[in-house]
Design an enzyme around this catalytic site. Structure first.
Site, mmCIF file in Angstrom:
data_model
loop_
_atom_site.group_PDB
_atom_site.id
_atom_site.type_symbol
_atom_site.label_atom_id
_atom_site.label_comp_id
_atom_site.label_asym_id
_atom_site.label_seq_id
_atom_site.Cartn_x
_atom_site.Cartn_y
_atom_site.Cartn_z
ATOM 1 N N GLU A 192 0.829 -1.194 0.000
ATOM 2 C CA GLU A 192 0.000 0.000 0.000
ATOM 3 C C GLU A 192 0.869 1.252 0.000
ATOM 4 O O GLU A 192 1.965 1.255 0.541
ATOM 5 C CB GLU A 192 -0.909 0.009 1.234
ATOM 6 C CG GLU A 192 -2.034 -1.014 1.122
ATOM 7 C CD GLU A 192 -2.887 -1.086 2.371
ATOM 8 O OE1 GLU A 192 -4.091 -1.288 2.226
ATOM 9 O OE2 GLU A 192 -2.345 -0.965 3.481
ATOM 10 N N CYS B 239 7.198 -6.022 7.463
ATOM 11 C CA CYS B 239 8.362 -5.477 8.167
ATOM 12 C C CYS B 239 8.800 -6.496 9.202
ATOM 13 O O CYS B 239 7.968 -7.109 9.874
ATOM 14 C CB CYS B 239 8.030 -4.154 8.853
ATOM 15 S SG CYS B 239 9.460 -3.402 9.669
ATOM 16 N N CYS C 265 7.488 -3.838 15.617
ATOM 17 C CA CYS C 265 7.057 -2.875 16.639
ATOM 18 C C CYS C 265 5.612 -3.196 17.028
ATOM 19 O O CYS C 265 4.769 -3.442 16.171
ATOM 20 C CB CYS C 265 7.171 -1.449 16.118
ATOM 21 S SG CYS C 265 8.844 -1.010 15.615
ATOM 22 N N CYS D 160 3.502 8.821 0.428
ATOM 23 C CA CYS D 160 4.135 7.956 1.421
ATOM 24 C C CYS D 160 4.314 6.577 0.789
ATOM 25 O O CYS D 160 3.330 5.914 0.464
ATOM 26 C CB CYS D 160 3.239 7.904 2.659
ATOM 27 S SG CYS D 160 3.823 6.805 3.954
ATOM 28 N N CYS E 134 -0.522 6.647 9.787
ATOM 29 C CA CYS E 134 0.758 6.035 10.141
ATOM 30 C C CYS E 134 0.590 4.682 10.801
ATOM 31 O O CYS E 134 -0.165 4.536 11.756
ATOM 32 C CB CYS E 134 1.493 6.924 11.124
ATOM 33 S SG CYS E 134 2.346 8.243 10.341
ATOM 34 N N CYS F 240 2.400 -1.271 15.619
ATOM 35 C CA CYS F 240 2.350 -1.038 14.178
ATOM 36 C C CYS F 240 1.690 -2.225 13.474
ATOM 37 O O CYS F 240 2.119 -3.367 13.639
ATOM 38 C CB CYS F 240 3.770 -0.830 13.671
ATOM 39 S SG CYS F 240 3.913 -0.759 11.875
HETATM 40 N N1 SAH Z 1 9.918 1.660 9.590
HETATM 41 C C1 SAH Z 1 10.025 3.074 9.593
HETATM 42 C C2 SAH Z 1 9.052 3.772 8.666
HETATM 43 C C3 SAH Z 1 7.663 3.231 8.610
HETATM 44 S S1 SAH Z 1 6.709 3.421 10.080
HETATM 45 C C4 SAH Z 1 9.903 3.611 10.980
HETATM 46 O O1 SAH Z 1 9.541 2.886 11.887
HETATM 47 O O2 SAH Z 1 10.205 4.790 11.154
HETATM 48 C C5 SAH Z 1 6.298 5.163 9.979
HETATM 49 C C6 SAH Z 1 5.915 5.802 11.321
HETATM 50 O O3 SAH Z 1 4.655 5.316 11.768
HETATM 51 C C7 SAH Z 1 6.892 5.543 12.439
HETATM 52 O O4 SAH Z 1 7.242 6.771 13.054
HETATM 53 C C8 SAH Z 1 6.101 4.686 13.411
HETATM 54 O O5 SAH Z 1 6.530 4.888 14.721
HETATM 55 C C9 SAH Z 1 4.688 5.170 13.164
HETATM 56 N N2 SAH Z 1 3.645 4.243 13.535
HETATM 57 C C10 SAH Z 1 3.634 2.913 13.388
HETATM 58 N N3 SAH Z 1 2.464 2.392 13.812
HETATM 59 C C11 SAH Z 1 1.707 3.437 14.234
HETATM 60 C C12 SAH Z 1 0.387 3.550 14.768
HETATM 61 N N4 SAH Z 1 -0.393 2.490 14.925
HETATM 62 N N5 SAH Z 1 -0.056 4.786 15.097
HETATM 63 C C13 SAH Z 1 0.713 5.871 14.908
HETATM 64 N N6 SAH Z 1 1.952 5.825 14.391
HETATM 65 C C14 SAH Z 1 2.454 4.620 14.068
HETATM 66 FE FE1 SF4 Z 2 8.516 -1.714 10.901
HETATM 67 FE FE2 SF4 Z 2 6.275 -0.600 11.735
HETATM 68 FE FE3 SF4 Z 2 8.383 -0.686 13.353
HETATM 69 FE FE4 SF4 Z 2 8.398 0.968 11.223
HETATM 70 S S1 SF4 Z 2 7.041 1.088 13.010
HETATM 71 S S2 SF4 Z 2 10.034 -0.425 11.917
HETATM 72 S S3 SF4 Z 2 7.220 -0.287 9.770
HETATM 73 S S4 SF4 Z 2 7.268 -2.456 12.568
#
Ligand code: SAH
Ligand code: SF4
Length: 341
Positions: A90, A110, A114, A103, A332, A117
């Site tokens: 996406e 991934c 995290c 974006c 995000c 996420c």
């Molecule tokens: N992997 C990279 C880029 C993709 S994630 C990274 O982690 O930076 C992009 C952003 O989305 C990151 O700052 C992450 O902390 C945030 N993010 C992930 N899941 C989220 C959620 N459920 N709500 C708000 N922000 C989120």
């Molecule tokens: Fe991967 Fe999501 Fe963590 Fe970014 S926030 S590193 S996309 S698991």
């Protein structure tokens, strides 16, 4: 068969020379691919028919097939694309006052896992190729309305860009090349969860903006929500940011996802201020965007404001990211790359 969109300019030079052609052919093909968006080799009309036929024996121009577009009430557009191997990713177009930001995803899934996420919780499939990264930009362009233009590109979709370092760097080269896609490096941002050696490398290899997802001010909390912190703990990460070359830019961006009762107290905000002392940064506060099955909650508005105020009072520029596209799970961390069940 190889996708020509997987070749940078130096790589095309090598390719044409291996086929016994003169170097200017590389420039022609490169221009057709990335500036004129040629959909196939036959469109490259100033290249001799014979050489086009020769190219077609081994190469093609491959793009992404858009499977679905969801439009949010705020104008955000999320689109799902089909990869050649059947995978799905996406990307999101986000309109703001004077910009239109694309974006892009850098991986299918991934591996960093995290906890907050949706991408991280659905596992890892593979890295995207440079052709696929470029394909996301072209697919987005095909969705633009009359008069619209993409002004910014952020590598903040699915995946960890710095885990796909080589393809991401080659993509950035084509993206920021005046003879390629022509974006200013000031309008391109790489967001990382904090892969320390790769951040140091990026500082040497590219001029684009850096954003780092900090999300916690103690190792204890950060390791709990971001397993990568066990490998690259906060002191190493912070030291890396302190010495990151800004290349004339004002600052880096620190991202902080606010999770209710996990990292959102005033004490957390004060710790963050302390941690960031001496680092040129602005802070993006992102109130958690919920998704089905998530183990976290979004803090109340009051909490978000109070947290931000501590940072502002300490002299930081803060920006609280509105949940653009939340109604279509495009905000995000909400990308998953599958049709919603
Ligand atoms: N992997 C990279 C880029 C993709 S994630 C990274 O982690 O930076 C992009 C952003 O989305 C990151 O700052 C992450 O902390 C945030 N993010 C992930 N899941 C989220 C959620 N459920 N709500 C708000 N922000 C989120
Ligand atoms: Fe991967 Fe999501 Fe963590 Fe970014 S926030 S590193 S996309 S698991």
């Amino acid at each position: 068969m190889k996708n020509l969109r997987d070749f940078t300019y130096p790589e095309l030079l090598g390719l044409v020379s291996s086929l016994g052609e003169r170097p200017y052919r590389a420039e022609q093909i490169y221009g057709w691919l990335f500036r004129r968006h040629a959909p196939d080799i036959d469109s490259m009309t100033d290249i001799s028919k014979a050489f086009r036929e020769r190219l077609k024996e081994e190469f093609y121009v491959g793009g992404l097939k858009i499977l679905d577009v969801k439009k949010s009430s705020d104008g955000t557009r999320k689109f799902l694309s089909l990869l050649e191997d059947g995978g799905r990713i996406e990307s999101v177009l986000i309109p703001e006052q004077d910009r239109l930001t694309l974006c892009v995803s850098t991986q299918a899934g991934c591996a960093l896992g995290c906890r907050f996420c949706m991408t991280g919780m659905s596992g890892f499939t593979r890295n995207l190729t440079m052709a696929e990264l470029v394909g996301e930009v072209f697919a987005a362009i095909s969705l633009l309305d009359e008069g619209e233009r993409i002004t910014n590109v952020v590598l903040m979709g699915m995946g960890e860009p710095l885990s796909n370092y080589d393809n991401v760097l080659r993509f950035i080269q084509v993206l920021t090349d005046g003879k390629g896609l022509g974006f200013s490096h000031n309008r391109v941002t790489v967001s990382t969860a904090g892969l320390v050696p790769a951040i140091i490398r990026l500082g040497k290899d590219a001029l684009v903006n850096l954003a780092v997802s900090l999300n916690a001010a103690t190792d204890d909390v950060r390791s709990r929500i971001m397993p990568i912190n066990r490998k690259y703990p906060l002191d190493e990460l912070i030291e890396t940011l302190r010495t990151y070359p800004l290349h004339g830019k004002k600052n880096i961006t620190v991202e902080y996802v606010l999770l209710k009762n996990v990292n959102d107290t005033l004490e957390d905000a004060r710790r963050l201020v302390k941690l960031l002392r001496g680092i040129n940064c602005k802070i993006n506060i992102i109130p958690f965007n919920p998704f089905p099955g998530a183990a976290f909650e979004r803090p109340e508005e009051q909490r978000v404001l109070a947290f931000g105020k501590v940072l502002q009072d300490a002299g930081y520029n803060i920006f609280t990211r509105q949940s653009k596209g939340a109604d279509i799970l495009a905000a995000c961390g909400q990308l998953k790359g599958r049709y919603e069940e």
